[in-house]
Write a protein that holds these residues in place. Structure first.
Motif, PDB file in Angstrom:
ATOM      1  N   GLN A 235      21.226 -49.667 -24.699  1.00  0.00           N
ATOM      2  CA  GLN A 235      22.045 -48.645 -24.050  1.00  0.00           C
ATOM      3  C   GLN A 235      21.793 -48.625 -22.544  1.00  0.00           C
ATOM      4  OE1 GLN A 235      21.245 -44.359 -25.111  1.00  0.00           O
ATOM      5  NE2 GLN A 235      23.257 -44.565 -26.050  1.00  0.00           N
ATOM      6  N   GLU A 236      22.876 -48.427 -21.823  1.00  0.00           N
ATOM      7  CA  GLU A 236      22.770 -48.240 -20.376  1.00  0.00           C
ATOM      8  C   GLU A 236      21.755 -47.125 -20.104  1.00  0.00           C
ATOM      9  OE1 GLU A 236      26.456 -46.608 -19.075  1.00  0.00           O
ATOM     10  OE2 GLU A 236      25.780 -46.264 -17.023  1.00  0.00           O
ATOM     11  N   ARG A 237      20.830 -47.390 -19.216  1.00  0.00           N
ATOM     12  CA  ARG A 237      19.837 -46.355 -18.935  1.00  0.00           C
ATOM     13  C   ARG A 237      20.460 -45.264 -18.075  1.00  0.00           C
ATOM     14  NH1 ARG A 237      13.624 -46.399 -16.612  1.00  0.00           N
ATOM     15  NH2 ARG A 237      13.559 -44.155 -16.391  1.00  0.00           N
ATOM     16  N   VAL A 238      20.421 -44.040 -18.593  1.00  0.00           N
ATOM     17  CA  VAL A 238      20.947 -42.901 -17.836  1.00  0.00           C
ATOM     18  C   VAL A 238      19.927 -42.580 -16.735  1.00  0.00           C
ATOM     19  CG1 VAL A 238      21.519 -40.451 -17.959  1.00  0.00           C
ATOM     20  CG2 VAL A 238      22.178 -41.981 -19.833  1.00  0.00           C
ATOM     21  N   PRO A 239      20.366 -42.563 -15.487  1.00  0.00           N
ATOM     22  CA  PRO A 239      19.425 -42.261 -14.401  1.00  0.00           C
ATOM     23  C   PRO A 239      19.109 -40.768 -14.371  1.00  0.00           C
ATOM     24  CG  PRO A 239      21.628 -42.548 -13.514  1.00  0.00           C
ATOM     25  CD  PRO A 239      21.739 -42.768 -14.994  1.00  0.00           C
ATOM     26  N   LYS A 240      18.374 -40.326 -15.370  1.00  0.00           N
ATOM     27  CA  LYS A 240      18.233 -38.877 -15.547  1.00  0.00           C
ATOM     28  C   LYS A 240      17.092 -38.282 -14.734  1.00  0.00           C
ATOM     29  CE  LYS A 240      15.692 -39.488 -19.848  1.00  0.00           C
ATOM     30  NZ  LYS A 240      15.739 -39.419 -21.296  1.00  0.00           N
ATOM     31  N   ASP A 241      17.385 -37.092 -14.216  1.00  0.00           N
ATOM     32  CA  ASP A 241      16.340 -36.315 -13.530  1.00  0.00           C
ATOM     33  C   ASP A 241      15.506 -35.547 -14.552  1.00  0.00           C
ATOM     34  OD1 ASP A 241      16.994 -37.164 -11.066  1.00  0.00           O
ATOM     35  OD2 ASP A 241      17.563 -35.197 -10.257  1.00  0.00           O
ATOM     36  N   PHE A 242      16.198 -35.084 -15.574  1.00  0.00           N
ATOM     37  CA  PHE A 242      15.489 -34.361 -16.633  1.00  0.00           C
ATOM     38  C   PHE A 242      16.337 -34.371 -17.900  1.00  0.00           C
ATOM     39  CE2 PHE A 242      17.893 -31.255 -14.204  1.00  0.00           C
ATOM     40  CZ  PHE A 242      18.508 -30.485 -15.163  1.00  0.00           C
ATOM     41  N   ASP A 243      15.739 -33.921 -18.988  1.00  0.00           N
ATOM     42  CA  ASP A 243      16.434 -33.897 -20.273  1.00  0.00           C
ATOM     43  C   ASP A 243      16.872 -32.478 -20.631  1.00  0.00           C
ATOM     44  OD1 ASP A 243      16.074 -36.667 -21.775  1.00  0.00           O
ATOM     45  OD2 ASP A 243      14.235 -36.281 -20.662  1.00  0.00           O
ATOM     46  N   ILE A 244      17.804 -32.430 -21.542  1.00  0.00           N
ATOM     47  CA  ILE A 244      18.264 -31.141 -22.088  1.00  0.00           C
ATOM     48  C   ILE A 244      18.161 -31.211 -23.601  1.00  0.00           C
ATOM     49  CG2 ILE A 244      20.299 -29.685 -22.522  1.00  0.00           C
ATOM     50  CD1 ILE A 244      19.461 -29.309 -19.702  1.00  0.00           C
ATOM     51  N   ARG A 245      17.578 -30.206 -24.204  1.00  0.00           N
ATOM     52  CA  ARG A 245      17.696 -30.013 -25.644  1.00  0.00           C
ATOM     53  C   ARG A 245      18.612 -28.800 -25.828  1.00  0.00           C
ATOM     54  NH1 ARG A 245      15.683 -30.933 -30.971  1.00  0.00           N
ATOM     55  NH2 ARG A 245      15.683 -33.102 -30.301  1.00  0.00           N
ATOM     56  N   MET A 246      19.701 -29.040 -26.498  1.00  0.00           N
ATOM     57  CA  MET A 246      20.692 -27.981 -26.713  1.00  0.00           C
ATOM     58  C   MET A 246      20.699 -27.624 -28.196  1.00  0.00           C
ATOM     59  SD  MET A 246      24.805 -28.367 -26.293  1.00  0.00           S
ATOM     60  CE  MET A 246      24.883 -28.493 -24.517  1.00  0.00           C
TER      61      MET A 246
ATOM     62  N   LEU B 188      30.419 -29.861 -37.930  1.00  0.00           N
ATOM     63  CA  LEU B 188      29.052 -29.324 -37.849  1.00  0.00           C
ATOM     64  C   LEU B 188      29.079 -27.940 -37.206  1.00  0.00           C
ATOM     65  CD1 LEU B 188      27.031 -32.427 -36.520  1.00  0.00           C
ATOM     66  CD2 LEU B 188      27.349 -31.682 -38.893  1.00  0.00           C
ATOM     67  N   CYS B 189      28.322 -27.011 -37.789  1.00  0.00           N
ATOM     68  CA  CYS B 189      28.226 -25.687 -37.167  1.00  0.00           C
ATOM     69  C   CYS B 189      26.836 -25.466 -36.595  1.00  0.00           C
ATOM     70  CB  CYS B 189      28.566 -24.593 -38.174  1.00  0.00           C
ATOM     71  SG  CYS B 189      27.437 -24.510 -39.573  1.00  0.00           S
ATOM     72  N   PHE B 190      25.948 -26.431 -36.827  1.00  0.00           N
ATOM     73  CA  PHE B 190      24.566 -26.257 -36.380  1.00  0.00           C
ATOM     74  C   PHE B 190      23.989 -27.626 -36.041  1.00  0.00           C
ATOM     75  CE2 PHE B 190      20.023 -26.216 -37.660  1.00  0.00           C
ATOM     76  CZ  PHE B 190      19.569 -25.390 -36.649  1.00  0.00           C
ATOM     77  N   GLY B 191      23.182 -27.671 -35.009  1.00  0.00           N
ATOM     78  CA  GLY B 191      22.532 -28.935 -34.671  1.00  0.00           C
ATOM     79  C   GLY B 191      21.756 -28.847 -33.373  1.00  0.00           C
ATOM     80  N   SER B 192      20.928 -29.857 -33.160  1.00  0.00           N
ATOM     81  CA  SER B 192      20.172 -29.981 -31.916  1.00  0.00           C
ATOM     82  C   SER B 192      20.694 -31.214 -31.190  1.00  0.00           C
ATOM     83  CB  SER B 192      18.677 -30.160 -32.212  1.00  0.00           C
ATOM     84  OG  SER B 192      18.165 -29.019 -32.854  1.00  0.00           O
ATOM     85  N   LEU B 193      21.114 -31.012 -29.942  1.00  0.00           N
ATOM     86  CA  LEU B 193      21.704 -32.103 -29.177  1.00  0.00           C
ATOM     87  C   LEU B 193      20.805 -32.473 -28.002  1.00  0.00           C
ATOM     88  CD1 LEU B 193      24.141 -29.948 -30.087  1.00  0.00           C
ATOM     89  CD2 LEU B 193      25.551 -31.725 -29.079  1.00  0.00           C
ATOM     90  N   ASP B 194      20.805 -33.741 -27.673  1.00  0.00           N
ATOM     91  CA  ASP B 194      20.038 -34.218 -26.521  1.00  0.00           C
ATOM     92  C   ASP B 194      20.983 -34.737 -25.444  1.00  0.00           C
ATOM     93  OD1 ASP B 194      17.532 -33.675 -27.622  1.00  0.00           O
ATOM     94  OD2 ASP B 194      17.528 -35.559 -28.718  1.00  0.00           O
ATOM     95  N   PHE B 195      20.713 -34.304 -24.223  1.00  0.00           N
ATOM     96  CA  PHE B 195      21.446 -34.783 -23.060  1.00  0.00           C
ATOM     97  C   PHE B 195      20.440 -35.238 -22.009  1.00  0.00           C
ATOM     98  CE2 PHE B 195      24.486 -31.958 -25.019  1.00  0.00           C
ATOM     99  CZ  PHE B 195      25.739 -32.475 -24.708  1.00  0.00           C
ATOM    100  N   GLY B 196      20.875 -36.143 -21.140  1.00  0.00           N
ATOM    101  CA  GLY B 196      20.133 -36.470 -19.927  1.00  0.00           C
ATOM    102  C   GLY B 196      20.954 -35.976 -18.752  1.00  0.00           C
ATOM    103  N   VAL B 197      20.304 -35.403 -17.747  1.00  0.00           N
ATOM    104  CA  VAL B 197      21.027 -34.894 -16.571  1.00  0.00           C
ATOM    105  C   VAL B 197      20.648 -35.744 -15.365  1.00  0.00           C
ATOM    106  CG1 VAL B 197      21.459 -32.897 -15.087  1.00  0.00           C
ATOM    107  CG2 VAL B 197      21.026 -32.565 -17.535  1.00  0.00           C
ATOM    108  N   ASP B 198      21.652 -36.311 -14.699  1.00  0.00           N
ATOM    109  CA  ASP B 198      21.364 -37.194 -13.573  1.00  0.00           C
ATOM    110  C   ASP B 198      21.282 -36.421 -12.256  1.00  0.00           C
ATOM    111  OD1 ASP B 198      23.969 -36.789 -12.643  1.00  0.00           O
ATOM    112  OD2 ASP B 198      24.732 -38.643 -13.527  1.00  0.00           O
ATOM    113  N   ALA B 199      21.045 -37.145 -11.174  1.00  0.00           N
ATOM    114  CA  ALA B 199      20.844 -36.505  -9.863  1.00  0.00           C
ATOM    115  C   ALA B 199      22.101 -35.789  -9.381  1.00  0.00           C
ATOM    116  CB  ALA B 199      20.416 -37.564  -8.844  1.00  0.00           C
TER     117      ALA B 199
END
Lengths: 364, 57
Positions: free
Chosen positions: A204-215, A269-280
């Motif tokens: 996978q293309e590396r996301v240039p993330k500053d930090f992660d998000i758990r939603m 789906l009505c429930f779940g944990s999602l992961d995001f990366g947030v870039d600059a």
């Protein structure tokens, strides 16, 4: 109404949530899954007025079924060796009949089994997320060496590699372990073609993330937490386990919220944990969703999150309620209270040995 | 690690030191029992985000 949890009572999320709901006067029962034991037995009587019994608990109209983490179907080990394979398949088929039937009954499933089975597939997740307007990284899933090498030859891009499933390797007779983790890889570091066929992988293309998000998604409610790791590790999970991560509630950008709610609607789906990366630039990149992902740990990292109380409010919400979960969260005790009881051994400890672990291998 | 015949994902796996394993296991007793991934010496489990029961076909 009662909540039926498909998981062992001592599952690490089931135990505190059951405790909190019961403290608030709600009825909760657990069924660990289909097995030969008395508690694991089930009957489905179909005669016009269908009746489903799970380990002695009847499934009634209006019930809420939380398909948390049932154990795999377990046939009676005393069955003849000659019949083991057949018995195992019969157990599995019966379990599937139960799980799929649940969503046709007048009960609320969290989540519907059919939706969960489809959406556990990372390829499906990424495609649907993109269709719902969420930003997703370029991804290759492959065991074809030439295609893998071609993917790595993209210009001006960095690439990570990860598995489809988690896994642990433990050295025979030693304490040290190795755990699957997302790692960066360059074209020069690719192994021989032969190795690339040993197991498919996700590139996978590396996301240039500053930090992660758990939603955390609960119906129409979305809670996003920034996860910051002092070590800026590519994969925060093990560092979370080691306590090296901070979690802080952050607002969800409106376009991301819209995309996630559309994703939930289309996936079922009505429930779940999602992961995001947030870039600059502040762009949120969808990475994955775990429909029964861990979420209570956020309460341990950020006591104001109160996800245990919110989840209790969510599963006991009156049908059609549009009230925010915060309006009812005070009805339930907190995870901190549960942990205090746990510390003083006033509630049973979570976790118990399992018969087998498909995610563990021993190595020399 | 001997790389012979090992899958790529194993080559990129994170090696937890004994201290790290102990640290996670120690934390299990009180605090970080619910984190997305942890090693549990007693259960020999990676109790991660992915449900155990969903691994099969």
């Amino acid at each position: 109404m009662k909540l039926i949890v498909l998981a062992p009572e001592d599952d690490n999320h089931t135990a505190p949530i059951k405790w909190a709901l019961e403290k608030a006067g709600q009825k909760v029962v657990c069924w660990a899954g289909l097995s030969w034991t008395e508690q694991g037995q089930s009957s489905l009587l179909m005669n016009g007025d269908d009746t489903l019994i799970l380990g002695g608990h009847s499934v009634d109209p209006g019930d809420v079924i939380w398909i948390r983490r049932p154990e795999p179907p377990a046939p009676n080990p005393k069955v003849s060796e000659a019949d083991k394979k057949f018995a195992s398949l019969e157990y599995r088929c019966f379990y599937h009949s139960i799980a799929y039937l649940l969503e046709t009954l007048p009960v609320w499933c969290i989540n519907k089994y059919s939706a969960a089975r489809v959406m556990i597939q990372k390829a499906v997740q990424l495609r649907l997320a993109r269709q719902c307007g969420l930003k997703t990284p370029s991804t290759l899933m492959s065991n074809h060496p030439a295609t893998v090498r071609e993917f790595f030859a993209r210009e001006n891009s960095r690439t990570i590699c990860k598995g489809f499933t988690p896994h642990v390797w433990q050295k025979e007779g030693q304490m040290s372990v190795a755990i699957t983790e997302t790692f960066e890889l360059t074209g020069d570091q690719l192994p021989t073609d032969e190795v690339l066929t040993y197991a498919p992988a996700i590139y996978q293309e590396r996301v240039p993330k500053d930090f992660d998000i758990r939603m955390v998604l609960m119906g129409n409610h979305i809670y996003s937490y920034s996860l910051k790791n002092k070590k800026q590790a590519l994969d925060w999970r093990q560092d979370a386990g080691l306590g090296h991560v901070t979690a802080e509630l952050v607002p969800t950008p409106p376009d991301v919220e819209k995309g996630v709610l559309e994703f939930a609607r289309r996936s079922g789906l009505c429930f779940g944990s999602l992961d995001f990366g947030v870039d600059a630039q502040g762009q949120w990149w969808f990475l994955e969703i775990n429909e029964q992902g861990q979420f209570l740990w956020i309460d341990q990292f950020s006591r104001d999150a109160r996800l245990l109380e919110k989840f209790c409010a969510f599963v006991t919400s009156p049908q059609g309620s549009t009230l925010p979960l915060e309006a009812r969260q005070d009805l339930f005790p907190s995870l901190a209270e549960y942990e205090e009881l746990l510390k003083n051994e006033q509630v049973a400890p979570v976790g118990r040995p399992r018969q087998e672990d498909p995610f563990l291998s021993m190595e020399a | 690690m001997d790389h012979d015949n090992r899958v790529l994902t194993r080559r990129g796996a994170r090696e937890l030191t004994q201290d790290e394993v102990e640290s996670v296991q120690g934390a299990l007793k009180v605090a970080h029992t619910l984190t997305p991934c942890f090693i549990d010496k007693k259960q020999q489990l990676l109790n991660g985000d992915q449900a155990i029961g969903e691994c099969g076909p």
